[in-house]
Design an enzyme around this catalytic site. Structure first.
Site, PDB file in Angstrom:
ATOM      1  N   ASP A  27       0.833  -1.205   0.000  1.00 29.59           N
ATOM      2  CA  ASP A  27       0.000   0.000   0.000  1.00 29.59           C
ATOM      3  C   ASP A  27       0.868   1.256   0.000  1.00 29.59           C
ATOM      4  O   ASP A  27       1.995   1.248   0.520  1.00 29.59           O
ATOM      5  CB  ASP A  27      -0.905  -0.032   1.252  1.00 29.59           C
ATOM      6  N   HIS A  44       2.466   3.224  -8.924  1.00 29.07           N
ATOM      7  CA  HIS A  44       2.331   1.788  -9.187  1.00 29.07           C
ATOM      8  C   HIS A  44       3.533   1.268  -9.990  1.00 29.07           C
ATOM      9  O   HIS A  44       4.017   0.164  -9.734  1.00 29.07           O
ATOM     10  CB  HIS A  44       1.033   1.494  -9.951  1.00 29.07           C
ATOM     11  N   LEU A 138      11.967 -20.048  -5.017  1.00 33.65           N
ATOM     12  CA  LEU A 138      10.974 -19.181  -4.366  1.00 33.65           C
ATOM     13  C   LEU A 138       9.670 -19.280  -5.146  1.00 33.65           C
ATOM     14  O   LEU A 138       9.698 -19.265  -6.380  1.00 33.65           O
ATOM     15  CB  LEU A 138      11.442 -17.725  -4.370  1.00 33.65           C
TER      16      LEU A 138
HETATM   17  C1  FPP Z   1      -2.065   0.101  -3.274  1.00 33.91           C
HETATM   18  O1  FPP Z   1      -1.564   1.420  -3.276  1.00 33.91           O
HETATM   19  C2  FPP Z   1      -1.539  -0.627  -4.427  1.00 33.91           C
HETATM   20  C3  FPP Z   1      -2.291  -1.208  -5.398  1.00 33.91           C
HETATM   21  C4  FPP Z   1      -3.755  -1.242  -5.408  1.00 33.91           C
HETATM   22  C5  FPP Z   1      -1.657  -1.844  -6.557  1.00 33.91           C
HETATM   23  C6  FPP Z   1      -0.411  -2.607  -6.222  1.00 33.91           C
HETATM   24  C7  FPP Z   1       0.193  -3.098  -7.450  1.00 33.91           C
HETATM   25  C8  FPP Z   1       1.501  -3.037  -7.740  1.00 33.91           C
HETATM   26  C9  FPP Z   1       2.551  -2.524  -6.852  1.00 33.91           C
HETATM   27  C10 FPP Z   1       1.931  -3.637  -8.994  1.00 33.91           C
HETATM   28  C11 FPP Z   1       2.287  -5.050  -8.724  1.00 33.91           C
HETATM   29  C12 FPP Z   1       2.657  -5.723  -9.928  1.00 33.91           C
HETATM   30  C13 FPP Z   1       2.960  -7.020 -10.023  1.00 33.91           C
HETATM   31  C14 FPP Z   1       3.360  -7.554 -11.325  1.00 33.91           C
HETATM   32  C15 FPP Z   1       2.915  -7.937  -8.867  1.00 33.91           C
HETATM   33  P1  FPP Z   1      -2.607   2.642  -3.327  1.00 33.91           P
HETATM   34  O2  FPP Z   1      -2.795   3.009  -4.744  1.00 33.91           O
HETATM   35  O3  FPP Z   1      -3.847   2.250  -2.605  1.00 33.91           O
HETATM   36  O4  FPP Z   1      -1.813   3.735  -2.553  1.00 33.91           O
HETATM   37  P2  FPP Z   1      -2.473   4.929  -1.683  1.00 33.91           P
HETATM   38  O5  FPP Z   1      -3.091   4.293  -0.477  1.00 33.91           O
HETATM   39  O6  FPP Z   1      -1.281   5.770  -1.347  1.00 33.91           O
HETATM   40  O7  FPP Z   1      -3.454   5.637  -2.572  1.00 33.91           O
END
Ligand code: FPP
Length: 250
Positions: A27, A44, A138
């Site tokens: 997050d 992201h 892994l």
């Molecule tokens: C939450 O941060 C994150 C997500 C909903 C997406 C997470 C996805 C990735 C990191 C990409 C992963 C990719 C692979 C291939 C595994 P948020 O957007 O809710 O952050 P905020 O709370 O600051 O708004």
């Protein structure tokens, strides 16, 4: 054949210094980007870079399973543009990373209700899983369109179809129908980004998992931050329902 592990409620699992299985809610990508006056999707994209580092760091530390919450059943509620860009990022990450994962002995699994993803993404997932199937260093499980409640309901319904004449479902039987029967239950759960919630992640599997919450935003979560989380885990007394005295006697 699927390798089955004991459940933490049915038996006390073996203790290990390094967590065998780490599950992470990544997050804070949006806030990371906002702080830099960048669009959320840039956070992201940076988050994907951290995924690569985390896989490497887990391999180096002897962690056997890394499970990441990439997209929840509820994330479809985000603005359409952000959802589209996230899907593009998944496609790009799979196109770019599967070869490297394979070279590094990583087995890729993607769990969740994949039926809502487009054909290209589903095809990349199937190919990525098939290519890396035999790897043992892994196991990286990416939870996509995943929800803990979906997982449990899906397991119950699938079990019922397979056993139309059985009345009662046992814990052990259910465990085999959940989406990660190949993995032990997580030892350590990490949530970055400051919130202290499980957010419908692995509801069944986290029964006895040690929970670790950090304010660090996912794009800033590096190997050193992982070591801090593991050090916190190592200080915990994992009693699995027993008393402290019982642990000292054993
Ligand atoms: C939450 O941060 C994150 C997500 C909903 C997406 C997470 C996805 C990735 C990191 C990409 C992963 C990719 C692979 C291939 C595994 P948020 O957007 O809710 O952050 P905020 O709370 O600051 O708004």
């Amino acid at each position: 054949m699927i390798k089955r592990f004991f459940s933490s409620t049915a038996a006390v699992p073996e203790a290990s210094q390094v967590p065998r299985h780490i599950a992470i809610i990544m997050d804070g990508n949006g806030r990371w980007a906002k702080k830099r006056l960048m669009p959320r999707v840039a956070g992201h994209a940076q988050g994907v870079e951290r995924v690569r580092d985390m896989v490497q760091a887990c391999i180096e530390r002897g962690v056997e399973h890394l499970t990441l919450f990439a997209f929840s059943s509820e994330n479809w509620r985000r603005p359409q543009d952000e959802v589209n860009r996230l899907m593009e990022l998944f496609v790009m990450a799979l196109e770019r990373e599967v070869g490297k994962m394979h070279q590094n002995g990583v087995r890729l699994k993607v769990v969740g209700d994949l039926s809502r993803f487009d054909a290209r993404l589903r095809e990349l997932i199937a190919t990525g899983e098939a290519t890396t199937e035999g790897n043992e260093r892994l196991t990286l499980t990416v939870c996509a369109n995943y929800g803990g409640r979906w997982d449990i309901l899906n397991a119950v319904n699938t079990w019922r179809k397979a056993h139309p004449d059985s009345q009662e479902l046992s814990e052990d039987a259910l465990a085999g129908y959940l989406s990660m029967p190949y993995a032990p239950e997580p030892d350590l759960f990490i949530r970055t980004g400051g919130e202290k919630r499980i957010s419908n992640f692995l509801l069944w599997q986290l029964a006895y998992t040690e929970l670790y919450f950090t304010d660090t935003l996912w794009p800033d979560f590096d190997a050193q931050a992982l070591d801090t989380a593991i050090a916190s885990y190592q200080k915990r007394e994992r009693r699995f329902g027993r008393t402290s005295e019982q642990l000292q006697e054993s």
